[in-house]
Design an enzyme around this catalytic site. Structure first.
Site, PDB file in Angstrom:
ATOM      1  N   ASP A   1      60.574  26.345 -24.176  1.00  0.00           N
ATOM      2  CA  ASP A   1      59.765  27.255 -25.073  1.00  0.00           C
ATOM      3  C   ASP A   1      60.749  27.231 -26.679  1.00  0.00           C
ATOM      4  O   ASP A   1      61.739  27.411 -26.754  1.00  0.00           O
ATOM      5  CB  ASP A   1      60.041  28.641 -24.471  1.00  0.00           C
ATOM      6  CG  ASP A   1      59.535  29.658 -25.653  1.00  0.00           C
ATOM      7  OD1 ASP A   1      58.418  29.362 -26.123  1.00  0.00           O
ATOM      8  OD2 ASP A   1      59.940  30.768 -25.674  1.00  0.00           O
TER       9      ASP A   1
ATOM     10  N   SER B   1      44.244 -15.649 -57.397  1.00  0.00           N
ATOM     11  CA  SER B   1      44.222 -17.088 -56.886  1.00  0.00           C
ATOM     12  C   SER B   1      44.258 -17.964 -58.112  1.00  0.00           C
ATOM     13  O   SER B   1      44.717 -18.824 -58.035  1.00  0.00           O
ATOM     14  CB  SER B   1      42.654 -17.109 -56.078  1.00  0.00           C
ATOM     15  OG  SER B   1      42.732 -16.510 -55.254  1.00  0.00           O
TER      16      SER B   1
ATOM     17  N   PRO C   1      61.288  27.664 -30.918  1.00  0.00           N
ATOM     18  CA  PRO C   1      61.046  28.797 -31.994  1.00  0.00           C
ATOM     19  C   PRO C   1      60.199  28.381 -33.007  1.00  0.00           C
ATOM     20  O   PRO C   1      59.878  27.247 -33.321  1.00  0.00           O
ATOM     21  CB  PRO C   1      62.343  28.831 -32.470  1.00  0.00           C
ATOM     22  CG  PRO C   1      63.284  27.787 -32.102  1.00  0.00           C
ATOM     23  CD  PRO C   1      62.794  27.004 -30.901  1.00  0.00           C
TER      24      PRO C   1
ATOM     25  N   GLY D   1      47.370  -7.500 -55.691  1.00  0.00           N
ATOM     26  CA  GLY D   1      46.387  -6.913 -56.651  1.00  0.00           C
ATOM     27  C   GLY D   1      45.049  -6.918 -56.317  1.00  0.00           C
ATOM     28  O   GLY D   1      44.597  -7.320 -55.072  1.00  0.00           O
ATOM     29  N   LEU D   2      44.273  -6.089 -57.144  1.00  0.00           N
ATOM     30  CA  LEU D   2      42.822  -5.880 -56.652  1.00  0.00           C
ATOM     31  C   LEU D   2      41.996  -6.862 -56.470  1.00  0.00           C
ATOM     32  O   LEU D   2      42.367  -8.078 -56.948  1.00  0.00           O
ATOM     33  CB  LEU D   2      42.126  -4.726 -57.760  1.00  0.00           C
ATOM     34  CG  LEU D   2      42.815  -3.479 -57.881  1.00  0.00           C
ATOM     35  CD1 LEU D   2      42.141  -2.847 -59.011  1.00  0.00           C
ATOM     36  CD2 LEU D   2      42.541  -2.501 -56.488  1.00  0.00           C
ATOM     37  N   SER D   3      40.852  -6.940 -55.839  1.00  0.00           N
ATOM     38  CA  SER D   3      40.039  -7.901 -55.862  1.00  0.00           C
ATOM     39  C   SER D   3      39.513  -8.480 -57.054  1.00  0.00           C
ATOM     40  O   SER D   3      39.248  -7.376 -58.004  1.00  0.00           O
ATOM     41  CB  SER D   3      38.746  -7.495 -55.092  1.00  0.00           C
ATOM     42  OG  SER D   3      37.694  -8.769 -54.970  1.00  0.00           O
TER      43      SER D   3
ATOM     44  N   SER E   1      46.481  -7.538 -50.080  1.00  0.00           N
ATOM     45  CA  SER E   1      47.461  -6.622 -49.549  1.00  0.00           C
ATOM     46  C   SER E   1      47.873  -5.445 -49.988  1.00  0.00           C
ATOM     47  O   SER E   1      48.693  -5.068 -50.651  1.00  0.00           O
ATOM     48  CB  SER E   1      48.771  -7.585 -49.319  1.00  0.00           C
ATOM     49  OG  SER E   1      49.258  -8.288 -50.576  1.00  0.00           O
TER      50      SER E   1
HETATM   51  N1  LIG Z   1      46.651  40.586 -27.821  1.00  0.00           N
HETATM   52  C1  LIG Z   1      47.674  39.546 -27.718  1.00  0.00           C
HETATM   53  N2  LIG Z   1      48.767  39.401 -27.963  1.00  0.00           N
HETATM   54  C2  LIG Z   1      49.556  38.456 -27.698  1.00  0.00           C
HETATM   55  C3  LIG Z   1      48.979  37.406 -27.002  1.00  0.00           C
HETATM   56  N3  LIG Z   1      50.163  36.429 -26.814  1.00  0.00           N
HETATM   57  C4  LIG Z   1      51.073  36.886 -27.444  1.00  0.00           C
HETATM   58  N4  LIG Z   1      51.007  38.209 -27.845  1.00  0.00           N
HETATM   59  C5  LIG Z   1      51.907  39.111 -28.656  1.00  0.00           C
HETATM   60  O1  LIG Z   1      52.172  38.490 -29.771  1.00  0.00           O
HETATM   61  C6  LIG Z   1      53.486  38.770 -30.102  1.00  0.00           C
HETATM   62  C7  LIG Z   1      54.264  37.630 -30.134  1.00  0.00           C
HETATM   63  O2  LIG Z   1      54.560  36.805 -29.188  1.00  0.00           O
HETATM   64  P1  LIG Z   1      55.702  35.901 -28.880  1.00  0.00           P
HETATM   65  O3  LIG Z   1      55.309  35.041 -27.349  1.00  0.00           O
HETATM   66  O4  LIG Z   1      57.076  36.484 -28.842  1.00  0.00           O
HETATM   67  O5  LIG Z   1      55.309  34.769 -29.966  1.00  0.00           O
HETATM   68  P2  LIG Z   1      56.139  33.323 -30.220  1.00  0.00           P
HETATM   69  O6  LIG Z   1      55.252  32.361 -30.493  1.00  0.00           O
HETATM   70  O7  LIG Z   1      56.870  32.889 -28.860  1.00  0.00           O
HETATM   71  O8  LIG Z   1      57.045  33.764 -31.416  1.00  0.00           O
HETATM   72  P3  LIG Z   1      58.493  33.109 -31.897  1.00  0.00           P
HETATM   73  O9  LIG Z   1      58.948  32.247 -30.885  1.00  0.00           O
HETATM   74  O10 LIG Z   1      59.398  33.877 -32.512  1.00  0.00           O
HETATM   75  O11 LIG Z   1      57.856  32.051 -32.847  1.00  0.00           O
HETATM   76  C8  LIG Z   1      54.133  39.635 -28.994  1.00  0.00           C
HETATM   77  O12 LIG Z   1      54.049  40.898 -29.437  1.00  0.00           O
HETATM   78  C9  LIG Z   1      53.202  39.157 -27.903  1.00  0.00           C
HETATM   79  O13 LIG Z   1      53.062  40.302 -26.982  1.00  0.00           O
HETATM   80  C10 LIG Z   1      47.633  37.311 -26.648  1.00  0.00           C
HETATM   81  O14 LIG Z   1      47.075  36.528 -25.977  1.00  0.00           O
HETATM   82  N5  LIG Z   1      47.000  38.409 -26.843  1.00  0.00           N
HETATM   83 MG   LIG Z   2      58.775  32.489 -28.549  1.00  0.00          MG
END
Ligand SMILES: Nc1nc2c(ncn2[C@@H]2O[C@H](COP(=O)(O)OP(=O)(O)OP(=O)(O)O)[C@@H](O)[C@H]2O)c(=O)[nH]1
Ligand SMILES: [Mg+2]
Lengths: 300, 635
Positions: free
Chosen positions: B110, B475, B112, B468-470, B542
């Site tokens: 997972d 040549s 960021p 270069g261009l055609s 080319s």
């Molecule tokens: N309504 C709704 N809310 C969602 C859904 N998926 C995630 N959320 C909400 O969106 C918010 C962000 O969710 P995260 O899962 O923390 O998002 P993230 O993509 O992991 O965020 P970062 O890792 O910080 O980039 C949270 O409050 C979740 O509960 C969904 O399918 N529906």
């Molecule tokens: Mg996240």
């Protein structure tokens, strides 16, 4: 065409990690805790360097409260494998008589395990230490790199982890710093058991169910392993068919009631159980961010 | 999933037999901040019953305390394991989680979404087979979505799930979904030609289209996420590539055993196979494949093994054992793509450590040629690279190494950069191609070598590359020049677009891919001719910089002379000697350079020829002078 199974892929990754440490780190050591993960890690180390022996020693940080069977197993295994074994005990703690019954789990673990480990690493000037931790054990471990850096004070800074792309590990450190290396990072508890079964790895018999004397202490069943247990408590012992899902200090390791006496039965029980492995470990439940905090303070 | 298999309770041995041989899929979630990545992973773990009762109890407590979903479960808390992450409700570093179904075992990273933590995202992506790119249905495609799509494809991921999430907040509206998917395809066209995209509408929070297809999106006919993940092929493309193994460790238990340990980066190996140790180029034969479980008859990509060789050849850590009939290239100068991962910007000219395979060398990084704008995927000027910036540059290292381009072999072409003072990992890089061959040691050494052949002709070989261009006059100028050279008694050959296209390259058209192949063949022919000691005149449009760069890389140092016949499009089009521009304008010719296909002018050609107000003979004279001054025409 032969395909690599998930166990094959995990094994190959671990071998690569272990060799990389041996090749690049100046003074490595393998922390050997005698548990099932350590057993797998040692087995992998033997494989990584076959037909040579691993070019590093094993080290056990002995809190002096480990199960007696663990100590027997440890000494026998090291001798069988032809590995050098360093046993480190925090002598200061020993002198002060620190133990779980007299000082409680927190103080005991800190003095006899955390501080003791730091002492040992400093004493031998190890620059890299293998540990058998897995990412599936706990939520902050899931965040840790395979090569995890520690400051000269052995602190982990979760916000300053080095990027770790592909299988390229940067093993360079400054004076005094060290690395913890986790070759089992990507293994799960089930993988470990399946691998133990596939490879026929020997583990401490405490993992298998047997009739053992247990008492209930702080809500957890623990085994009466020697006469250091307070007499009041020891008196309440009853025989139960129990086994252990993890191994540590006997007063801090919860027994689970079980009749699983073979690997297959253990795996079956594990797959059907509804609580996590660490629940039996008394030290983790104090507070929710506790593992992360302990690691920042230098606990492996 | 976890508990669905009755065999666990009834016949554990049979269950284990079945499950020991599962395949493994590694994937990541990525995309912009808050799009629901962590929630999705939490959901997958929850739905596949990987959450134990005690963990669930603490999740419920945590959700009430720090969650973002009021009294409901905040699944992200299952994955966001650091205290700082839980406090801020964001992901800072990669979490690796594991789950298994009856079909497969999964390792999921997972990553960021915050731009600040892009390097952590890249760490997760580098080992993944599949990426799930999350998009908030209300927000659509954002810069960060593009950045992550770009990085995943940069790192070689070719299977992407376009997860349009939070569909619950847009009433599961089909048009919202379709618009986002269309938007993405427009952008993805530029990413990679072989990208496979699977769009799925979902709600990670409500569990819609995660484990099975839901009624809420009755209009959607594709697979649920889990169905996709269980069935997407994981065939290792490295299997069929040429054998490569970086030597990680030389295993010497005693004087009679000398093994080379490493993890096979690609290909297959058997005893008896011929291998070369690179960069030395020494050849030997595999004697044994040694493992603790006994010798193997065969080993494949991904395995960690120990190889012994039939001959005592010198190989040490950092060298690579490679297939003798298909060896890796060797060089000490490369064009590379770099993702910068340090707060301190790249310092061009400074020396960094570079680790590739099992080898660490010192590298000097030159000023970037350009940066890449992740929004438009176009080049942008860059003097340095800042944190999380991606750019193209050249590097030189202090000793030659064996490599393959990253796009051919991840493990032989990917590297990290380490700051020598702080020891931090400051960059991640991908080798595109070598700028020159360090030495041709693995080539058949010829008794009559190229130097002898050139000397015999009293000249230095050169490849005069007219681009270069055609209709720009390539040549015409080349012909005039060849006459002059002939008159001086020089040995030349003229390779012309038109004559080669009728023979050697008659199977090629004018698509981008064909143009690239066209130039590749011509460049190689030119290379052979210069090995023969000739002065070769190559006149091809080319249009692409990278192919001319490739051609330059093929030739010995200083032998490649790029001549830009710089005739403006308007002028070439008015001349229109062959009537081609008229047809192109009328749409009768597709992919016509300058009209419907780009021309990338050279940035630093050896010569630039203006044809607007001078004769072809004049131009030829200028080139002749250049050759004379640079010692190509002998004494
Ligand atoms: N309504 C709704 N809310 C969602 C859904 N998926 C995630 N959320 C909400 O969106 C918010 C962000 O969710 P995260 O899962 O923390 O998002 P993230 O993509 O992991 O965020 P970062 O890792 O910080 O980039 C949270 O409050 C979740 O509960 C969904 O399918 N529906
Ligand atoms: Mg996240």
């Amino acid at each position: 065409m032969p395909q690599l199974t998930h166990l094959d892929r995990l094994e190959a990754e671990s071998l690569h990690i272990i060799r990389e440490v041996a090749a690049e780190c100046e003074n490595p050591v393998m922390l050997y805790s005698v548990g099932k993960d350590s057993a797998v890690m040692l087995h992998l180390a033997m494989k990584a360097f076959y037909p040579s022996r691993p070019p590093f020693p094993l080290m056990h940080v002995d809190t002096t409260w480990k199960f007696r069977e663990m100590i027997e197993f440890r000494d026998r295994k090291a001798a069988e494998m032809g590995m050098d074994l360093i046993v480190h005990i925090n002598e200061d703690g020993m002198k002060e008589g620190v133990g779980p019954f007299s000082h409680g789990s927190a103080v005991h673990t800190d003095v006899m395990k955390t501080q003791s480990l730091k002492q040992a690493l400093d004493k031998y000037k190890f620059t890299a230490a293998f540990g058998g931790a897995r990412r599936d054990e706990e939520k902050s471990r899931a965040k840790e790199r395979i090569f995890s850096f520690r400051s000269a004070e052995h602190r982990w800074d979760p916000k300053k982890q080095r990027p770790e792309p592909w299988n390229l590990y940067n093993t360079r450190i400054n004076q005094g710093e060290s690395i913890r290396v986790f070759p089992l990072s990507n293994w799960t508890e089930l993988d470990i058991w399946q691998y133990i079964r596939r490879e026929g790895i020997e583990i401490v018999p405490l993992y298998f169910a047997a009739e053992r004397p247990v008492v209930n202490w702080n809500g957890v069943d623990i085994m009466v392993d020697d006469d250091r247990m307070p007499e009041e408590l020891a008196k309440t012992a009853v025989m139960k068919s129990v086994r252990f899902r993890t191994l540590g200090c006997y007063p801090l390791t919860g027994a689970v009631e079980s009749t699983a006496a073979t690997l297959e039965e253990i795996i079956q029980e594990m797959l059907l159980t509804t609580t996590s492995e660490r629940q039996g470990r008394v030290i983790d439940v104090d507070q929710s961010a506790s593992m992360e905090k302990k690691k920042q303070e230098g606990y492996f | 999933m976890r508990l669905t298999d009755d065999l666990i309770a009834t016949d554990i041995a049979a269950y284990l037999e079945k499950h020991e041989n599962k395949s493994l899929l590694r994937f990541i979630t990525c995309g912009s901040v808050d799009d629901g990545k962590s929630t999705l992973i939490g959901r997958l773990l929850y739905d596949s019953k990987m959450i134990f009762e005690d963990q669930l109890a603490s999740l419920e407590a945590d959700s009430k305390k720090v969650g973002t979903q009021g009294e409901n479960i905040d699944f992200a808390l299952l994955v966001d394991g650091l205290a700082a992450e839980r406090e801020q409700g964001i992901t800072i570093d990669v979490a690796y989680r594991f789950f298994a179904t009856d079909k497969r075992k999964f390792i999921v990273a997972d990553t960021p979404g915050h731009e600040q933590y892009t390097r952590n995202m890249a760490t997760g992506a580098s080992t993944a087979d599949v990426a799930i790119l999350m998009i908030d249905a209300r927000k659509g495609i954002l810069t960060q979505t593009r950045r992550h799509a770009f990085i995943t494809t940069l790192l070689g991921i070719r299977r992407l799930v376009l997860a349009v999430n939070k569909m619950d907040l847009v009433g599961y509206d089909e048009t919202v979904f379709n618009d986002i998917v269309d938007d993405f395809y427009t952008f993805a066209d530029e990413l990679a030609t072989d990208l496979e995209v699977q769009p799925i509408p979902m709600s990670a929070l409500a569990g819609i289209n995660i484990t099975s297809r839901s009624d809420e999106t009755g209009w959607y006919e594709g697979p649920a996420l889990m169905e996709y993940l269980e069935n997407v092929p994981v065939g290792d493309r490295r299997r069929n590539a040429a054998f490569r193994m970086p030597v990680q460790w030389v295993n010497r238990p005693n004087l009679d055993f000398r093994g080379f340990s490493g993890q096979i980066a690609s290909g297959t190996i058997r005893p008896g196979d011929k291998v070369k140790s690179m960069p030395s180029g020494k050849q030997s034969t595999i004697a044994r494949i040694v493992t603790a479980d006994g010798d193997l008859p065969e080993a494949i990509a991904g395995q960690s093994v120990t190889l012994t060789l039939a001959d005592e050849i010198d190989a040490s850590r950092g060298d690579a054992l490679v297939a003798a009939d298909d060896p890796a290239e060797v060089s000490d100068q490369f064009q590379v793509r770099i993702l910068w991962m340090s707060e301190a910007p790249l310092l061009p000219g400074r020396r960094y450590l570079l680790k590739i395979g099992a080898k660490t060398v010192t590298a000097t990084i030159n000023a970037p040629k350009y940066g890449i704008d992740v929004n438009t995927l176009s080049d942008m000027p860059a003097k340095t690279l800042e944190l999380n910036q991606i750019g193209v540059t050249t590097i030189s290292i202090d000793q030659p190494i064996a490599f393959d381009p990253y796009d051919v072999n991840r493990n032989m072409g990917g590297f990290i950069l380490i700051d020598r003072m702080s020891n931090d990992t400051v960059g991640l890089g991908l080798i595109d191609f070598a700028l020159r061959r360090a030495s041709n040691i693995h080539w058949q050494a010829m008794d009559v070598n190229r130097d002898a052949l050139a000397e015999q002709k009293a000249q230095r070989p050169a490849v005069l590359w007219f681009t270069g261009l055609s209709g720009s006059g390539k040549s015409t100028i080349a012909n005039a020049l060849q006459k002059r050279l002939f008159a001086l008694g020089k040995h030349t050959f003229n390779l012309d677009g038109d004559n080669v296209r009728h023979g050697l390259n008659r199977d090629l058209g004018f698509t981008d891919a064909d143009r690239v192949e066209n130039i590749r063949r011509v460049a190689n022919v030119a290379r052979l001719m210069s090995d023969a000691g000739l002065i070769t005149l190559v006149s091809f449009i080319s249009p692409f910089r990278s192919e001319r760069q490739m051609a330059r890389g093929l030739m010995a140092d200083g032998e490649f002379i790029e001549i830009h016949v710089d005739t403006p499009l308007e002028v070439a089009e008015t001349r229109d000697v062959k009537g081609l521009y008229k047809k192109a304008r009328a749409g009768e010719i597709k992919n016509f350079t300058g009209i419907s296909s780009p021309y990338e002018p050279p940035q630093n050609p050896e010569l630039r020829i203006d044809t607007v107000d001078r004769s072809p003979e004049d131009a030829a004279e200028e080139i002749l002078n250049y050759l004379r001054e640079n010692g190509f025409l002998g004494a």
